[in-house]
Design a protein around this motif. Structure first.
Motif, PDB file in Angstrom:
ATOM      1  N   THR A  55      -5.280   2.333   3.807  1.00 43.62           N
ATOM      2  CA  THR A  55      -5.653   3.160   2.657  1.00 43.62           C
ATOM      3  C   THR A  55      -6.421   4.398   3.113  1.00 43.62           C
ATOM      4  O   THR A  55      -6.170   5.520   2.638  1.00 43.62           O
ATOM      5  CB  THR A  55      -6.492   2.344   1.661  1.00 43.62           C
ATOM      6  N   ALA A  56      -7.329   4.216   4.062  1.00 44.04           N
ATOM      7  CA  ALA A  56      -8.095   5.351   4.579  1.00 44.04           C
ATOM      8  C   ALA A  56      -7.198   6.316   5.339  1.00 44.04           C
ATOM      9  O   ALA A  56      -7.352   7.543   5.233  1.00 44.04           O
ATOM     10  CB  ALA A  56      -9.216   4.846   5.477  1.00 44.04           C
ATOM     11  N   GLU A 107      -5.511  -3.485   5.261  1.00 49.85           N
ATOM     12  CA  GLU A 107      -5.342  -2.791   3.983  1.00 49.85           C
ATOM     13  C   GLU A 107      -6.350  -1.662   3.840  1.00 49.85           C
ATOM     14  O   GLU A 107      -5.995  -0.543   3.425  1.00 49.85           O
ATOM     15  CB  GLU A 107      -5.483  -3.778   2.825  1.00 49.85           C
ATOM     16  N   ALA A 108      -7.591  -1.914   4.185  1.00 45.78           N
ATOM     17  CA  ALA A 108      -8.607  -0.874   4.072  1.00 45.78           C
ATOM     18  C   ALA A 108      -8.327   0.279   5.037  1.00 45.78           C
ATOM     19  O   ALA A 108      -8.460   1.456   4.678  1.00 45.78           O
ATOM     20  CB  ALA A 108      -9.993  -1.472   4.348  1.00 45.78           C
ATOM     21  N   LEU A 163      -3.995   6.873   4.871  1.00 41.69           N
ATOM     22  CA  LEU A 163      -3.172   7.615   3.920  1.00 41.69           C
ATOM     23  C   LEU A 163      -3.954   8.761   3.290  1.00 41.69           C
ATOM     24  O   LEU A 163      -3.371   9.809   2.958  1.00 41.69           O
ATOM     25  CB  LEU A 163      -2.648   6.677   2.834  1.00 41.69           C
ATOM     26  N   ALA A 164      -5.229   8.564   3.136  1.00 44.72           N
ATOM     27  CA  ALA A 164      -6.060   9.592   2.505  1.00 44.72           C
ATOM     28  C   ALA A 164      -6.476  10.691   3.477  1.00 44.72           C
ATOM     29  O   ALA A 164      -6.918  11.769   3.055  1.00 44.72           O
ATOM     30  CB  ALA A 164      -7.305   8.952   1.886  1.00 44.72           C
ATOM     31  N   VAL A 178       0.820  -1.213   0.000  1.00 42.22           N
ATOM     32  CA  VAL A 178       0.000   0.000   0.000  1.00 42.22           C
ATOM     33  C   VAL A 178       0.855   1.264   0.000  1.00 42.22           C
ATOM     34  O   VAL A 178       0.513   2.257  -0.651  1.00 42.22           O
ATOM     35  CB  VAL A 178      -0.957  -0.008   1.209  1.00 42.22           C
TER      36      VAL A 178
END
Length: 545
Positions: free
Chosen positions: A513-514, A509-510, A516-517, A369
Motif C-alpha cells: 500500500t505504501a 499488505e502495508a 503504491l502511494a 491491493v
C-alpha cells in the motif's frame, strides 16, 4: 528526398513506424545513431541502461505489454551478444522487438582484422536468433530496410528482427527517401471448408476446451464469443492469461483446466503452442479430437491435429463461431451440465492451490491491493511459478512472462519496460533474489528515468527451484544453489529507492500500500525459507513433486 546521416535516416524511419521510445546503451560504433536520437528528442524518448541485456529486456517488456514494436540500440560484438538471451526470449514469446546495432567500419567488413568488437559474422549470428536481419550499408538504404524490418517483424507470427550498420555510415551523409509502412503478409481468409469441419466437431462435442495462448492476446472478444456459444472453458498459461479474464466463469488457469482434462473430448488451441495438451497433460483422454487456429502454418506440423485452421486468432475464432451458429440454426446449445462442471473445477482448483504456501498468501494480498488493470511480470522463482496459476488476471497482456525460455533474470528489466509503456498503471515485478541480481543495478536506471516500478524480491537465499530439485534427485547435495545475498534494504537505499522488508503477508499488505502511494521506484523484500515453501509444481506438471 532529403540529405541526412545514416543515423538520422534510421531515426526518421523509426518515428514513421510509430516508435516513441528506444532503450539503449551508447558506444563508439553507434555514436552517430545516438546523436540522431538526441536531435530527435522532442519526438523520441531514449532510455539508457547500465547493461545491454536490460536494453533488450526492456524493449521486450514494452512490446509484450502493448502489442506494439519495442526497439533497442547497442554496440556490436559483445554489446549485441549481451542481448541475445532477450532476443531468444522475444522469439519464444512472439514479441515484435527491433535490435539496432553497429558494425566495424565498411572497409573492415569480412576482413578479420580484429577491429574493435568485431565478430566473425555478426549478421549470421543474429539471423540464427531472430525472424529477419539485414545490414544497412549506406544511409540511402536505411528508409527501405527499416520499413522491411517492421514488415517482417509484424507479418504473420510476430517476432524479433535486427539491423546493423557499419560504424562509418551512421555519421555519413546521403540522399534518403522516406518509406511509409509496408503492407503486412497475413494469411488469407480462414478456409471455409476446414472451418465447417471443425464447427461440426464442436457441435457434437460434449466437453470441449479451448487453450488460449499469447497469439490470441488481441482476440479476447472473439475467443469469448466462441467459448460462450460452445460452453467451452478457456484455459491459459503464462502469456495467454487474461484473453478471457479469470473473473469470467469460463476463464480458467491450468490448475483448473487439468481437473477437466480427463473428460475433454475436443481441445482447440487458439494462438497457442498447445504445450499442455501436447506434453504436460499427454497422453490425452481416449477419443480426444484436437484442433488449432494459428497464424503460423508451421505449427500444424509441429503439433499435428485433426483439424488445423491457418488464420489470425481473431479471424479464425470469429469464423468458427459463425459456422457453429449456422449449424445450430439459431438454437442455443444446452451447456448447463458443462458449465456446472467448469464451475466445480474452478472452485476445486482454487481450494487445492491454497496449500502452496506462503506464496499463495502473498499473491492473495497482491491481488486484493492492486487494481484490476495492474501488470504483473513474473520471474523464474517460486512466487513467479505460483502466479501462473494462482494470481487472477483480468486483461490480456497484463501477465508478462519469459514463456518457455524460462529466462532467469529477465523479469526485473522486462518489468521496467512494461512500466515505461504504462507509466500511469501499477506494474509489479515478482522476482526472486537470484533472478533480481542479474540486473539489480538497473535500479539506477529506474531512478534516473523516473520509472516507478514496484519490485517484490522473494528472498530465500537460494536458487530455490534448483535447490529443491538437487535435494530430491541428488541425495541432498546442493552445489551452487545457496546464495550469499547483499542487504537488499541497504542495496535499495544506495540508489535512493524506498524499500521495505517483510516476513508475513500482513506486513506485505502495508508495504505494498505504501509503495503504491509513493511516486518513486520501490522495492519490497519478502524474506522466506525455502525449506518451508510448498512446491507449486504439481499444478504445473501433474505428477511432479
Amino acid at each position: 528526398m532529403a540529405r541526412m546521416t545514416g543515423g538520422e535516416a534510421i531515426v526518421e524511419g523509426l518515428i514513421r513506424h510509430g516508435i516513441d521510445t528506444v532503450f539503449g546503451l551508447p558506444g563508439a560504433q553507434v555514436y552517430g545513431l545516438f546523436d540522431a536520437f538526441a536531435r530527435a528528442s522532442n519526438r523520441l524518448r531514449l532510455i539508457t541502461t547500465r547493461h545491454e541485456q536490460s536494453c533488450a529486456y526492456m524493449a521486450l517488456g514494452y512490446a509484450k505489454s502493448t502489442g506494439r514494436p519495442g526497439a533497442y540500440a547497442v554496440v556490436p560484438g559483445p554489446g549485441m551478444l549481451n542481448t541475445t538471451a532477450a532476443l531468444a526470449t522475444a522469439a519464444g514469446v512472439n514479441a515484435p522487438v527491433l535490435c539496432l546495432t553497429g558494425q566495424v567500419p565498411s572497409a573492415f567488413l569480412g576482413r578479420g582484422r580484429g577491429h574493435l568488437h568485431e565478430l566473425p559474422d555478426q549478421l549470421a549470428t543474429m539471423r540464427g536468433l531472430v525472424k529477419w536481419a539485414d545490414r544497412i550499408e549506406h544511409p540511402s538504404q536505411a528508409p527501405l530496410l527499416v520499413a522491411r524490418a517492421f514488415q517482417e517483424m509484424r507479418s504473420g507470427r510476430p517476432g524479433p528482427v535486427a539491423l546493423e550498420m557499419p560504424w562509418d555510415q551512421f555519421p555519413a551523409m546521403g540522399e534518403a527517401t522516406p518509406v511509409d509502412p509496408l503492407p503486412l503478409f497475413q494469411p488469407a481468409t480462414p478456409d471455409g471448408e476446414v472451418v465447417a469441419r471443425l464447427a461440426a466437431l464442436l457441435k457434437d462435442a460434449k466437453a470441449p476446451m479451448i487453450i488460449a495462448g499469447g497469439g490470441a492476446a488481441h482476440a479476447g472478444a472473439e475467443v469469448l464469443a466462441l467459448a460462450e456459444l460452445a460452453g467451452a472453458p478457456v484455459v491459459a498459461f503464462r502469456n495467454g492469461r487474461g484473453v478471457v479474464g479469470d473473473r469470467h466463469p469460463l476463464g480458467l488457469t491450468v490448475a483448473a483446466g487439468h481437473v477437466l482434462w480427463p473428460q475433454t473430448d475436443l481441445v482447440i488451441g487458439i494462438g497457442s503452442r498447445m504445450e499442455y495438451p501436447a506434453t504436460r497433460w499427454a497422453p490425452g483422454p481416449p477419443g480426444l479430437k484436437t484442433a488449432r487456429i494459428d497464424i503460423d502454418p508451421a505449427e500444424m506440423r509441429r503439433y499435428p491435429v485433426d483439424v488445423g485452421i491457418v488464420a489470425d486468432a481473431a479471424a479464425g475464432a470469429a469464423a468458427l463461431t459463425a459456422a457453429l451458429r449456422r449449424l445450430l440454426n439459431g438454437a442455443a446449445r444446452d451447456n448447463a451440465a458443462r458449465l456446472a462442471a467448469v464451475a466445480a473445477a474452478k472452485a476445486g482448483a482454487l481450494e487445492a492451490i491454497r496449500k502452496v504456501q506462503p506464496q499463495m498468501s502473498y499473491l492473495n494480498v497482491l491481488r486484493a491491493v492492486l487494481p484490476d488493470d495492474a501488470f504483473i511480470v513474473d520471474e523464474v522463482c517460486q512466487a513467479g511459478f505460483t502466479a501462473t496459476f494462482g494470481f487472477p488476471i483480468h486483461h490480456p497482456r497484463h501477465f508478462v512472462s519469459s514463456g518457455f525460455q524460462g529466462t532467469l533474470g529477465a523479469g526485473f528489466p522486462m518489468a521496467l519496460g512494461v512500466k515505461v509503456a504504462h507509466p500511469d498503471t501499477p506494474v509489479v515485478s515478482l522476482t526472486g533474489d537470484g533472478g533480481f541480481l542479474f540486473a539489480g543495478t538497473e535500479l539506477a536506471t529506474a531512478v534516473q528515468h523516473g520509472i516507478n516500478l514496484i519490485t517484490v524480491v522473494f528472498n530465500n537465499n537460494a536458487y530455490g527451484n534448483v535447490m529443491r530439485d538437487q535435494k530430491r534427485l541428488y541425495a541432498g547435495r546442493i552445489p551452487g544453489s545457496v546464495l550469499r545475498n547483499p542487504d537488499f534494504q541497504a542495496f535499495a537505499a544506495s540508489f535512493g529507492v524506498p524499500s521495505w522488508r517483510v516476513t508475513a503477508p500482513e506486513g506485505f499488505e502495508a508495504a505494498l500500500t505504501a509503495a503504491l502511494a509513493a511516486a518513486a521506484p520501490c522495492l519490497i523484500e519478502v524474506q522466506t525459507d525455502i525449506d518451508q515453501e510448498a512446491s507449486p509444481w504439481e499444478f504445473l506438471v501433474p505428477g511432479r513433486a
